[in-house]
Design an enzyme around this catalytic site. Structure first.
Site, PDB file in Angstrom:
ATOM      1  N   GLU A   1       0.775  -1.515   0.078  1.00  0.00           N
ATOM      2  CA  GLU A   1      -0.186   0.263  -0.213  1.00  0.00           C
ATOM      3  C   GLU A   1       0.740   1.415   0.091  1.00  0.00           C
ATOM      4  O   GLU A   1       0.268   1.838   0.825  1.00  0.00           O
ATOM      5  CB  GLU A   1      -1.043  -0.243   1.177  1.00  0.00           C
ATOM      6  CG  GLU A   1      -1.832  -1.172   1.061  1.00  0.00           C
ATOM      7  CD  GLU A   1      -2.952  -1.433   2.516  1.00  0.00           C
ATOM      8  OE1 GLU A   1      -3.148  -0.043   3.389  1.00  0.00           O
ATOM      9  OE2 GLU A   1      -3.206  -2.334   2.545  1.00  0.00           O
TER      10      GLU A   1
ATOM     11  N   GLU B   1      -5.910 -10.510  -1.155  1.00  0.00           N
ATOM     12  CA  GLU B   1      -7.148 -10.561   0.077  1.00  0.00           C
ATOM     13  C   GLU B   1      -8.338 -10.924  -0.217  1.00  0.00           C
ATOM     14  O   GLU B   1      -8.917  -9.299   0.505  1.00  0.00           O
ATOM     15  CB  GLU B   1      -5.681  -9.116   0.700  1.00  0.00           C
ATOM     16  CG  GLU B   1      -4.822  -9.064   0.709  1.00  0.00           C
ATOM     17  CD  GLU B   1      -4.145  -7.845   2.059  1.00  0.00           C
ATOM     18  OE1 GLU B   1      -5.569  -7.264   2.113  1.00  0.00           O
ATOM     19  OE2 GLU B   1      -3.498  -7.556   2.052  1.00  0.00           O
TER      20      GLU B   1
ATOM     21  N   ASP C   1     -12.425 -10.167  -0.925  1.00  0.00           N
ATOM     22  CA  ASP C   1     -13.105 -11.030  -0.227  1.00  0.00           C
ATOM     23  C   ASP C   1     -14.054  -9.700  -0.490  1.00  0.00           C
ATOM     24  O   ASP C   1     -14.079  -8.888  -1.133  1.00  0.00           O
ATOM     25  CB  ASP C   1     -13.981 -10.397   1.102  1.00  0.00           C
ATOM     26  CG  ASP C   1     -12.404  -9.494   1.771  1.00  0.00           C
ATOM     27  OD1 ASP C   1     -12.652  -7.919   0.738  1.00  0.00           O
ATOM     28  OD2 ASP C   1     -12.242  -9.368   3.265  1.00  0.00           O
TER      29      ASP C   1
ATOM     30  N   ASN D   1       2.656  -5.238  -3.490  1.00  0.00           N
ATOM     31  CA  ASN D   1       0.835  -5.217  -2.939  1.00  0.00           C
ATOM     32  C   ASN D   1       0.023  -4.508  -2.657  1.00  0.00           C
ATOM     33  O   ASN D   1       0.955  -3.717  -1.731  1.00  0.00           O
ATOM     34  CB  ASN D   1       0.739  -6.074  -1.531  1.00  0.00           C
ATOM     35  CG  ASN D   1      -0.613  -6.437  -1.554  1.00  0.00           C
ATOM     36  OD1 ASN D   1      -1.247  -7.503  -2.379  1.00  0.00           O
ATOM     37  ND2 ASN D   1      -1.048  -6.704  -0.340  1.00  0.00           N
TER      38      ASN D   1
ATOM     39  N   HIS E   1     -10.019  -6.014  -2.322  1.00  0.00           N
ATOM     40  CA  HIS E   1     -10.905  -5.981  -0.931  1.00  0.00           C
ATOM     41  C   HIS E   1     -12.445  -5.972  -1.894  1.00  0.00           C
ATOM     42  O   HIS E   1     -12.077  -4.206  -1.357  1.00  0.00           O
ATOM     43  CB  HIS E   1     -10.804  -5.283   0.351  1.00  0.00           C
ATOM     44  CG  HIS E   1      -9.401  -5.940   1.604  1.00  0.00           C
ATOM     45  ND1 HIS E   1      -9.802  -6.623   1.786  1.00  0.00           N
ATOM     46  CD2 HIS E   1      -8.679  -5.892   1.354  1.00  0.00           C
ATOM     47  CE1 HIS E   1      -8.781  -7.741   2.116  1.00  0.00           C
ATOM     48  NE2 HIS E   1      -8.429  -6.808   2.353  1.00  0.00           N
TER      49      HIS E   1
HETATM   50  O1  9MR Z   1      -7.660  -7.964   8.473  1.00  0.00           O
HETATM   51  C1  9MR Z   1      -6.756  -7.221   9.671  1.00  0.00           C
HETATM   52  C2  9MR Z   1      -7.331  -6.852  10.445  1.00  0.00           C
HETATM   53  O2  9MR Z   1      -7.372  -8.359  11.254  1.00  0.00           O
HETATM   54  C3  9MR Z   1      -6.265  -5.568  10.916  1.00  0.00           C
HETATM   55  O3  9MR Z   1      -6.480  -4.792  12.653  1.00  0.00           O
HETATM   56  C4  9MR Z   1      -5.682  -5.332  10.110  1.00  0.00           C
HETATM   57  C5  9MR Z   1      -4.629  -3.975  10.588  1.00  0.00           C
HETATM   58  O4  9MR Z   1      -3.637  -4.536  10.954  1.00  0.00           O
HETATM   59  O5  9MR Z   1      -5.409  -5.179   9.414  1.00  0.00           O
HETATM   60  C6  9MR Z   1      -5.902  -6.096   8.500  1.00  0.00           C
HETATM   61  O6  9MR Z   1      -5.881  -6.489   6.717  1.00  0.00           O
HETATM   62  C7  9MR Z   1      -5.480  -5.992   6.278  1.00  0.00           C
HETATM   63  C8  9MR Z   1      -4.483  -6.326   5.323  1.00  0.00           C
HETATM   64  O7  9MR Z   1      -2.785  -6.217   6.459  1.00  0.00           O
HETATM   65  C9  9MR Z   1      -3.976  -5.493   4.081  1.00  0.00           C
HETATM   66  N1  9MR Z   1      -4.490  -4.632   3.462  1.00  0.00           N
HETATM   67  C10 9MR Z   1      -6.093  -4.504   3.701  1.00  0.00           C
HETATM   68  C11 9MR Z   1      -5.804  -5.380   4.861  1.00  0.00           C
HETATM   69  C12 9MR Z   1      -7.725  -5.019   6.152  1.00  0.00           C
HETATM   70  O8  9MR Z   1      -6.641  -3.904   6.190  1.00  0.00           O
END
Ligand code: 9MR
Length: 351
Positions: free
Chosen positions: A158, A263, A265, A199, A235
């Site tokens: 990101e 990732e 969904d 990513n 997402h």
């Molecule tokens: O699903 C993840 C959540 O449990 C965490 O609190 C959050 C912060 O670390 O990250 C979420 O996963 C993210 C991923 O690491 C990067 N892309 C977006 C995902 C959803 O927010």
């Protein structure tokens, strides 16, 4: 008619139903998949290590269906490196060991991200050389620890903002815009065999962010920076257009790199309605999006299909509910760990 059906049966049983065989009325469908493990490319899920340890039903679904696992949180900076001199490996090591015992691949997520940083990093006082050393040490310690056991890494996550500029993260601020390239070089030095990914999310939003990401990735590639793949988080939700979803996938493949849908969904409540219930119309719309995404991905050259990973396993465990503070059901398994129509959409997309 009877004769044709009999012929179809014979072709099905003998496996001779090749297209264009002349006498073949309809090519038989491939046999239904027993599990997503049988997909032509690695199908995976992000997993919650606490649930893997504590909940047998959860681990059973993961083991039955997926041949790739990503730690949803256990390999993030804050989890692995909570203090300057402290690394905590136990949850991540547990997952790596699980994968080894169950013939699964491990994808590492993520080395350099603006989010989930421990306070010692966000409060770090140091000049650019000290920041460089911090980044390099983290990458090389983590990648080195898992060398030979984690097949691939989201090296940078990101880095691009919605308007297409480089996000003003602490990394960008202290290390300058080329921190992205150097992160890949440090990772390659630590494990020459790991596949290295950039990513990000939002390829499917439209051309602005997508083009910026593709320019970044193509620029790295043309300079000989060791990047192997591009990760599309995806997402997404049922309102996203098929055209934008397909463009996200096909343009990523035009880089010539490996493509990981990293990732996935598909939310059904994009307007965050508090009282929404899951109707069969919503389930059908969700199934169609899963099918479109998987079908489009499955049509890419086999050598570029690194895999598809969903972001967690069941609706009970999704990050989406916490994030929107609303009901949602974005995953292929329901709260009772049963397959949903979305799962059938994936299977249809694979055929
Ligand atoms: O699903 C993840 C959540 O449990 C965490 O609190 C959050 C912060 O670390 O990250 C979420 O996963 C993210 C991923 O690491 C990067 N892309 C977006 C995902 C959803 O927010």
């Amino acid at each position: 008619m009877k004769a044709l059906s009999f012929l179809s049966l014979i072709l099905l049983l003998t496996g001779c139903g090749k297209k264009g065989a002349g006498t073949d009325p309809e090519p038989p469908l491939p046999p239904a998949l027993g599990s997503l493990r049988e997909a032509a490319f690695p199908f995976g899920a992000a997993v919650n290590v606490n649930l893997m340890r504590s909940t047998t039903a959860y681990q059973q679904v993961v083991t039955r269906e997926y041949r790739s696992v990503t730690a949803e949180n256990a390999m993030k900076f804050r989890s692995l490196h909570p203090d300057a001199a402290t690394y905590t490996w136990s949850d991540a090591d547990y997952l790596v060991q699980y994968a080894r015992q169950n013939n699964s691949r491990v994808h590492g997520h993520t080395l350099i991200w603006h989010n989930s940083l421990p306070s010692w990093v966000t409060n770090f006082q140091g000049d650019s050389a000290a920041w460089e050393n911090l980044m390099k040490t983290h990458i090389q310690t983590v990648v080195g620890h898992f060398r030979g056991q984690v097949a691939s890494w989201d090296v940078v996550n990101e880095a691009v903002a919605e308007d297409g500029t480089l996000r003003p993260s602490p990394w960008r601020q202290h290390l300058g815009p080329d921190y992205v390239a150097r992160a890949f070089q440090y990772a390659r030095q630590a494990d020459p065999d790991a596949k290295l990914f950039y990513n990000d999310y939002g390829h499917e939003y439209g051309p602005t962010k997508r083009t910026a990401i593709l320019n970044l990735v193509n620029g790295l590639k043309s300079r000989g920076i060791p990047i192997d793949g591009i990760g599309l988080q995806l997402h997404t939700n049922i309102n996203r257009s098929d055209a934008n979803l397909a463009a996200a996938i096909t343009t990523a493949a035009q880089t010539g790199l490996l493509v990981h849908i990293s990732e996935l969904d598909v939310a059904v409540n994009p307007d965050n309605q508090a009282g929404l219930t899951l109707t069969s119309a919503l389930q059908t719309a969700q199934k169609a999006k899963y099918k479109l995404i998987v079908q489009t991905y499955n049509a890419l050259p086999a050598t570029q299909r690194f895999g598809i990973t969903t972001w967690n396993v069941t609706d009970a465990d999704t990050w989406v509910r916490g994030y929107c503070s609303c009901p949602d059901w974005p995953l292929p398994f329901n709260d009772q760990y049963q397959k949903k129509p979305a799962y059938d959409g994936i299977v249809e997309g694979l055929q």
